[in-house]
Design an enzyme around this catalytic site. Sequence first.
Site, PDB file in Angstrom:
ATOM      1  N   ASP A   7     -40.274 -52.917 -13.058  1.00 41.61           N
ATOM      2  CA  ASP A   7     -40.237 -51.692 -12.264  1.00 41.61           C
ATOM      3  C   ASP A   7     -41.398 -51.607 -11.285  1.00 41.61           C
ATOM      4  O   ASP A   7     -41.354 -50.833 -10.322  1.00 41.61           O
ATOM      5  CB  ASP A   7     -40.279 -50.473 -13.193  1.00 41.61           C
ATOM      6  CG  ASP A   7     -41.509 -50.481 -14.090  1.00 41.61           C
ATOM      7  OD1 ASP A   7     -41.661 -51.433 -14.891  1.00 41.61           O
ATOM      8  OD2 ASP A   7     -42.324 -49.544 -14.008  1.00 41.61           O
ATOM      9  N   ALA A  46     -44.310 -64.913 -18.472  1.00 39.22           N
ATOM     10  CA  ALA A  46     -44.809 -64.006 -17.433  1.00 39.22           C
ATOM     11  C   ALA A  46     -46.300 -63.783 -17.613  1.00 39.22           C
ATOM     12  O   ALA A  46     -46.826 -63.836 -18.733  1.00 39.22           O
ATOM     13  CB  ALA A  46     -44.092 -62.661 -17.482  1.00 39.22           C
ATOM     14  N   THR A  48     -48.691 -60.834 -17.455  1.00 39.44           N
ATOM     15  CA  THR A  48     -48.460 -59.387 -17.512  1.00 39.44           C
ATOM     16  C   THR A  48     -49.734 -58.553 -17.479  1.00 39.44           C
ATOM     17  O   THR A  48     -49.665 -57.326 -17.669  1.00 39.44           O
ATOM     18  CB  THR A  48     -47.677 -59.029 -18.785  1.00 39.44           C
ATOM     19  OG1 THR A  48     -48.417 -59.475 -19.938  1.00 39.44           O
ATOM     20  CG2 THR A  48     -46.302 -59.690 -18.784  1.00 39.44           C
ATOM     21  N   LYS A  54     -44.546 -60.471  -8.921  1.00 41.60           N
ATOM     22  CA  LYS A  54     -43.240 -60.345  -9.560  1.00 41.60           C
ATOM     23  C   LYS A  54     -42.112 -60.247  -8.535  1.00 41.60           C
ATOM     24  O   LYS A  54     -41.027 -60.809  -8.734  1.00 41.60           O
ATOM     25  CB  LYS A  54     -43.219 -59.130 -10.487  1.00 41.60           C
ATOM     26  CG  LYS A  54     -44.118 -59.255 -11.705  1.00 41.60           C
ATOM     27  CD  LYS A  54     -43.698 -60.389 -12.631  1.00 41.60           C
ATOM     28  CE  LYS A  54     -42.400 -60.112 -13.346  1.00 41.60           C
ATOM     29  NZ  LYS A  54     -42.053 -61.190 -14.319  1.00 41.60           N
ATOM     30  N   GLY A  78     -43.226 -65.275 -26.916  1.00 38.44           N
ATOM     31  CA  GLY A  78     -43.581 -63.927 -26.514  1.00 38.44           C
ATOM     32  C   GLY A  78     -42.662 -62.900 -27.152  1.00 38.44           C
ATOM     33  O   GLY A  78     -41.727 -63.237 -27.885  1.00 38.44           O
ATOM     34  N   GLN A  79     -42.915 -61.628 -26.853  1.00 41.62           N
ATOM     35  CA  GLN A  79     -42.140 -60.555 -27.467  1.00 41.62           C
ATOM     36  C   GLN A  79     -40.662 -60.649 -27.107  1.00 41.62           C
ATOM     37  O   GLN A  79     -39.795 -60.578 -27.975  1.00 41.62           O
ATOM     38  CB  GLN A  79     -42.704 -59.197 -27.057  1.00 41.62           C
ATOM     39  CG  GLN A  79     -42.070 -58.019 -27.770  1.00 41.62           C
ATOM     40  CD  GLN A  79     -42.877 -56.741 -27.631  1.00 41.62           C
ATOM     41  OE1 GLN A  79     -43.930 -56.718 -26.990  1.00 41.62           O
ATOM     42  NE2 GLN A  79     -42.408 -55.667 -28.229  1.00 41.62           N
ATOM     43  N   TYR A 105     -50.102 -57.832  -9.130  1.00 42.37           N
ATOM     44  CA  TYR A 105     -49.102 -58.127 -10.159  1.00 42.37           C
ATOM     45  C   TYR A 105     -47.694 -57.841  -9.626  1.00 42.37           C
ATOM     46  O   TYR A 105     -46.795 -58.683  -9.740  1.00 42.37           O
ATOM     47  CB  TYR A 105     -49.374 -57.289 -11.400  1.00 42.37           C
ATOM     48  CG  TYR A 105     -48.214 -57.249 -12.370  1.00 42.37           C
ATOM     49  CD1 TYR A 105     -47.927 -58.344 -13.181  1.00 42.37           C
ATOM     50  CD2 TYR A 105     -47.403 -56.115 -12.465  1.00 42.37           C
ATOM     51  CE1 TYR A 105     -46.848 -58.310 -14.059  1.00 42.37           C
ATOM     52  CE2 TYR A 105     -46.333 -56.077 -13.341  1.00 42.37           C
ATOM     53  CZ  TYR A 105     -46.057 -57.175 -14.146  1.00 42.37           C
ATOM     54  OH  TYR A 105     -44.990 -57.135 -14.998  1.00 42.37           O
TER      55      TYR A 105
END
Length: 279
Positions: free
Chosen positions: A103, A61, A63, A130, A12-13, A126
């Site tokens: 956040d 994750a 997302t 988290k 992933g990123q 979501y």
Amino acid sequence: MRQLVLVVGAAGQLGTAMVERLEAEHEVVGRTRDELDVTRPEDVRAAVASVCPDVVINCSAYTNVDGAETDPVTALDVNAWAVRTLAMAAGDVDATFVHFSTDFVFDGETDRPYVETDAPNPRSVYAQSKLLGEWLAAETPRHYVLRVESLFGGSRGRSSIDRMLDAIRAGREVRAFSDRAVSPSHVDDVVTATEALLEAGAPFGLYHCVNSGWTTWEGVARELAAVAGRPEAVITPVRMADASLLAPRPLFAALSNDRLRDLGIALPSWQDALRRLAH
């Protein structure tokens, strides 16, 4: 001190940036989603036990914020139950566990950056998944939970901010929220802060790991246009209330990174981070 680090979600990123940076100083084993399905507890436990790392870093994750509203099972499987399995497996080999949150655990009904002691109030599936993941990660004693926000940059840059820059350079209109405030996070800076925490042996617990300061998404777009040398870019402000989004987003979602700064881990400003992205 050189350590053996297992990075999960390595394609992933954030995971790619983590592997690329840490392998210069540490022995790094990366496991991509194709190589390790984090929703299969037996496979996770076997993978961690076979590597027996000093540190397990979870960059996996789910997302898809809107997708979680209609597929809560997958969101919970990846963002919560898999985190519990990874945390327990890390504890079994006495490894430090690093997990990343968001956040979105806050409701956004404030006018100043959130600190780690503020009470979460998630408003979407979501976000709930988290937050549950945060709690489960904290069940292992040696843990760092790092809340990041609006990730961008790195060799696999493909986030909203990365796409925004591509659109500006291509001369396409950019529509950006004028009333959603964020503290963007360059993946390189997140990796630097993560490594600093590990090397310093910092107190375990929860940290906000974002670039310093905050702005709106419109502010991000206009700064990108400026640092990319495209003052003619068409930036169209959009209000959150006018967007057709299935899941609610926190309006004021800026995070304070003062706890990291107080440890001597100062993250660059979001303007500096965008400048590096554009150049």
